[in-house]
Design a protein around this motif. Sequence first.
Motif, PDB file in Angstrom:
ATOM      1  N   PHE A 103      58.079  35.236  48.808  1.00 37.80           N
ATOM      2  CA  PHE A 103      57.478  35.570  47.513  1.00 37.80           C
ATOM      3  C   PHE A 103      56.834  34.344  46.872  1.00 37.80           C
ATOM      4  O   PHE A 103      55.753  34.433  46.282  1.00 37.80           O
ATOM      5  CB  PHE A 103      58.532  36.168  46.578  1.00 37.80           C
ATOM      6  CG  PHE A 103      58.809  37.618  46.827  1.00 37.80           C
ATOM      7  CD1 PHE A 103      57.800  38.561  46.689  1.00 37.80           C
ATOM      8  CD2 PHE A 103      60.067  38.042  47.207  1.00 37.80           C
ATOM      9  CE1 PHE A 103      58.046  39.910  46.925  1.00 37.80           C
ATOM     10  CE2 PHE A 103      60.320  39.386  47.449  1.00 37.80           C
ATOM     11  CZ  PHE A 103      59.310  40.324  47.306  1.00 37.80           C
ATOM     12  N   ARG A 104      57.504  33.200  46.978  1.00 36.54           N
ATOM     13  CA  ARG A 104      56.935  31.975  46.415  1.00 36.54           C
ATOM     14  C   ARG A 104      55.661  31.578  47.164  1.00 36.54           C
ATOM     15  O   ARG A 104      54.686  31.135  46.536  1.00 36.54           O
ATOM     16  CB  ARG A 104      57.970  30.845  46.468  1.00 36.54           C
ATOM     17  CG  ARG A 104      59.007  30.910  45.353  1.00 36.54           C
ATOM     18  CD  ARG A 104      59.805  29.622  45.281  1.00 36.54           C
ATOM     19  NE  ARG A 104      60.729  29.515  46.405  1.00 36.54           N
ATOM     20  CZ  ARG A 104      61.976  29.943  46.392  1.00 36.54           C
ATOM     21  NH1 ARG A 104      62.455  30.524  45.305  1.00 36.54           N
ATOM     22  NH2 ARG A 104      62.752  29.804  47.445  1.00 36.54           N
ATOM     23  N   GLU A 105      55.677  31.745  48.484  1.00 42.32           N
ATOM     24  CA  GLU A 105      54.489  31.437  49.274  1.00 42.32           C
ATOM     25  C   GLU A 105      53.336  32.381  48.916  1.00 42.32           C
ATOM     26  O   GLU A 105      52.199  31.948  48.763  1.00 42.32           O
ATOM     27  CB  GLU A 105      54.820  31.563  50.771  1.00 42.32           C
ATOM     28  CG  GLU A 105      53.642  31.337  51.710  1.00 42.32           C
ATOM     29  CD  GLU A 105      53.162  29.900  51.762  1.00 42.32           C
ATOM     30  OE1 GLU A 105      52.092  29.655  52.339  1.00 42.32           O
ATOM     31  OE2 GLU A 105      53.866  29.024  51.198  1.00 42.32           O
ATOM     32  N   LEU A 106      53.665  33.670  48.749  1.00 46.07           N
ATOM     33  CA  LEU A 106      52.644  34.652  48.367  1.00 46.07           C
ATOM     34  C   LEU A 106      52.063  34.319  46.996  1.00 46.07           C
ATOM     35  O   LEU A 106      50.840  34.374  46.796  1.00 46.07           O
ATOM     36  CB  LEU A 106      53.253  36.053  48.360  1.00 46.07           C
ATOM     37  CG  LEU A 106      52.322  37.187  47.905  1.00 46.07           C
ATOM     38  CD1 LEU A 106      51.107  37.291  48.823  1.00 46.07           C
ATOM     39  CD2 LEU A 106      53.081  38.506  47.854  1.00 46.07           C
ATOM     40  N   LYS A 107      52.936  33.964  46.059  1.00 43.05           N
ATOM     41  CA  LYS A 107      52.482  33.601  44.713  1.00 43.05           C
ATOM     42  C   LYS A 107      51.561  32.393  44.770  1.00 43.05           C
ATOM     43  O   LYS A 107      50.523  32.357  44.093  1.00 43.05           O
ATOM     44  CB  LYS A 107      53.695  33.319  43.833  1.00 43.05           C
ATOM     45  CG  LYS A 107      53.343  32.949  42.398  1.00 43.05           C
ATOM     46  CD  LYS A 107      54.599  32.675  41.582  1.00 43.05           C
ATOM     47  CE  LYS A 107      54.257  32.244  40.172  1.00 43.05           C
ATOM     48  NZ  LYS A 107      55.488  31.956  39.367  1.00 43.05           N
ATOM     49  N   SER A 108      51.928  31.406  45.589  1.00 42.65           N
ATOM     50  CA  SER A 108      51.113  30.200  45.705  1.00 42.65           C
ATOM     51  C   SER A 108      49.744  30.515  46.303  1.00 42.65           C
ATOM     52  O   SER A 108      48.714  30.035  45.804  1.00 42.65           O
ATOM     53  CB  SER A 108      51.844  29.172  46.577  1.00 42.65           C
ATOM     54  OG  SER A 108      51.027  28.049  46.818  1.00 42.65           O
ATOM     55  N   ARG A 109      49.731  31.340  47.340  1.00 43.33           N
ATOM     56  CA  ARG A 109      48.463  31.677  47.991  1.00 43.33           C
ATOM     57  C   ARG A 109      47.564  32.498  47.069  1.00 43.33           C
ATOM     58  O   ARG A 109      46.343  32.282  47.020  1.00 43.33           O
ATOM     59  CB  ARG A 109      48.726  32.429  49.295  1.00 43.33           C
ATOM     60  CG  ARG A 109      49.434  31.599  50.368  1.00 43.33           C
ATOM     61  CD  ARG A 109      48.612  30.396  50.764  1.00 43.33           C
ATOM     62  NE  ARG A 109      49.313  29.546  51.720  1.00 43.33           N
ATOM     63  CZ  ARG A 109      48.842  28.381  52.170  1.00 43.33           C
ATOM     64  NH1 ARG A 109      47.668  27.941  51.744  1.00 43.33           N
ATOM     65  NH2 ARG A 109      49.547  27.665  53.034  1.00 43.33           N
ATOM     66  N   LEU A 110      48.165  33.442  46.342  1.00 44.55           N
ATOM     67  CA  LEU A 110      47.386  34.255  45.411  1.00 44.55           C
ATOM     68  C   LEU A 110      46.801  33.400  44.290  1.00 44.55           C
ATOM     69  O   LEU A 110      45.650  33.598  43.868  1.00 44.55           O
ATOM     70  CB  LEU A 110      48.258  35.368  44.821  1.00 44.55           C
ATOM     71  CG  LEU A 110      48.640  36.513  45.769  1.00 44.55           C
ATOM     72  CD1 LEU A 110      49.581  37.485  45.067  1.00 44.55           C
ATOM     73  CD2 LEU A 110      47.397  37.247  46.266  1.00 44.55           C
ATOM     74  N   PHE A 111      47.610  32.442  43.811  1.00 44.67           N
ATOM     75  CA  PHE A 111      47.125  31.550  42.755  1.00 44.67           C
ATOM     76  C   PHE A 111      45.950  30.708  43.261  1.00 44.67           C
ATOM     77  O   PHE A 111      44.930  30.563  42.562  1.00 44.67           O
ATOM     78  CB  PHE A 111      48.257  30.641  42.271  1.00 44.67           C
ATOM     79  CG  PHE A 111      47.810  29.599  41.273  1.00 44.67           C
ATOM     80  CD1 PHE A 111      47.559  29.941  39.956  1.00 44.67           C
ATOM     81  CD2 PHE A 111      47.624  28.280  41.682  1.00 44.67           C
ATOM     82  CE1 PHE A 111      47.131  28.980  39.057  1.00 44.67           C
ATOM     83  CE2 PHE A 111      47.207  27.319  40.779  1.00 44.67           C
ATOM     84  CZ  PHE A 111      46.957  27.666  39.459  1.00 44.67           C
ATOM     85  N   LYS A 112      46.081  30.167  44.473  1.00 42.67           N
ATOM     86  CA  LYS A 112      45.004  29.342  45.024  1.00 42.67           C
ATOM     87  C   LYS A 112      43.744  30.172  45.254  1.00 42.67           C
ATOM     88  O   LYS A 112      42.632  29.704  44.988  1.00 42.67           O
ATOM     89  CB  LYS A 112      45.462  28.704  46.329  1.00 42.67           C
ATOM     90  CG  LYS A 112      46.547  27.634  46.155  1.00 42.67           C
ATOM     91  CD  LYS A 112      46.992  27.081  47.494  1.00 42.67           C
ATOM     92  CE  LYS A 112      48.071  26.023  47.308  1.00 42.67           C
ATOM     93  NZ  LYS A 112      48.558  25.490  48.607  1.00 42.67           N
ATOM     94  N   ALA A 113      43.927  31.413  45.752  1.00 43.72           N
ATOM     95  CA  ALA A 113      42.771  32.281  45.976  1.00 43.72           C
ATOM     96  C   ALA A 113      42.088  32.616  44.660  1.00 43.72           C
ATOM     97  O   ALA A 113      40.852  32.555  44.549  1.00 43.72           O
ATOM     98  CB  ALA A 113      43.218  33.554  46.686  1.00 43.72           C
ATOM     99  N   ALA A 114      42.878  32.970  43.631  1.00 43.39           N
ATOM    100  CA  ALA A 114      42.318  33.301  42.323  1.00 43.39           C
ATOM    101  C   ALA A 114      41.622  32.097  41.700  1.00 43.39           C
ATOM    102  O   ALA A 114      40.549  32.227  41.089  1.00 43.39           O
ATOM    103  CB  ALA A 114      43.418  33.814  41.396  1.00 43.39           C
ATOM    104  N   LEU A 115      42.233  30.915  41.847  1.00 40.25           N
ATOM    105  CA  LEU A 115      41.628  29.702  41.304  1.00 40.25           C
ATOM    106  C   LEU A 115      40.281  29.433  41.963  1.00 40.25           C
ATOM    107  O   LEU A 115      39.305  29.061  41.284  1.00 40.25           O
ATOM    108  CB  LEU A 115      42.563  28.517  41.508  1.00 40.25           C
ATOM    109  CG  LEU A 115      42.083  27.161  40.973  1.00 40.25           C
ATOM    110  CD1 LEU A 115      41.875  27.232  39.466  1.00 40.25           C
ATOM    111  CD2 LEU A 115      43.082  26.050  41.319  1.00 40.25           C
ATOM    112  N   GLY A 116      40.205  29.640  43.283  1.00 38.18           N
ATOM    113  CA  GLY A 116      38.939  29.444  43.986  1.00 38.18           C
ATOM    114  C   GLY A 116      37.868  30.413  43.504  1.00 38.18           C
ATOM    115  O   GLY A 116      36.698  30.032  43.315  1.00 38.18           O
ATOM    116  N   ILE A 117      38.263  31.668  43.272  1.00 41.31           N
ATOM    117  CA  ILE A 117      37.309  32.668  42.791  1.00 41.31           C
ATOM    118  C   ILE A 117      36.828  32.322  41.384  1.00 41.31           C
ATOM    119  O   ILE A 117      35.635  32.446  41.071  1.00 41.31           O
ATOM    120  CB  ILE A 117      37.947  34.068  42.820  1.00 41.31           C
ATOM    121  CG1 ILE A 117      38.223  34.499  44.260  1.00 41.31           C
ATOM    122  CG2 ILE A 117      37.036  35.089  42.133  1.00 41.31           C
ATOM    123  CD1 ILE A 117      38.999  35.791  44.375  1.00 41.31           C
TER     124      ILE A 117
END
Length: 251
Positions: free
Chosen positions: A7-21
């Motif tokens: 869950f922490r890894e998923l949260k981190s990846r989603l945050f990075k993806a959203a930040l890039g967008i």
Amino acid sequence: MALMDHFRELKSRLFKAALGIVLASIGGWFLFDMVFNSLQQPVIDSAEAAGQLISVNFTGVATALDMRIKVSLFVGLVISSPWWLYQLWAFITPGLARKEKIYAYGFVGATVPLFLGGGLLAWLVLPHAIGILTAFVPEDSANLLDAQTYLSFVMRLLLAFGLAFAMPVLLVGLNFMGLLSAATMLRGWRWAIVVAFTFSAMMTPTPDALTMILVALPICALYFVALGVAWLHDRKAAQTMERLDAELADY
């Protein structure tokens, strides 16, 4: 990896993806004028060719701001597609073997240019589509296109073509996962062609058959390319199994 770690890894990846967008969308904000001018150019050309009033119309007080935000987000989503696709695979690949990771990165590398290529084809079809559709406006009449409706039309066209061109990568991925064989794809080639032409007929907003054919042919070609890749993979896998069986028999 424990469940909470996932869950922490998923949260981190989603945050990075959203930040890039978001960061790419900021760039899209400054590119709005160029993008919008390109979007409305087919309408301007159609108006000049027909000698009629045809234009993109902003019907509300906040419509211009709303459209600028939507265009910025759309541009940001397209520009940052390699980044958020990488984040998706980075979340999936930690549990994969080294060879499987290479395949995963290869799929990402193939998906992005195919998606963009499909969007580019839609962009090339757009002026032709606008020219044909606006030709039905009666003489001495005006066609004021709602900006929101026009933007939604263009975005759906670009996304649909992008996803259609990326679909062969999904087929190859299913084959590499052992869920879809090349023999099954070969048996279904007639249905694939029917689906490609049906999709083209539905998504190309023009009544002429030529545009439909020009759109359907690349999709069919990509299907057979995916079939060829799947066939080579299945053949290699069969040869590997035969070699292992022979080694076990000798042992």
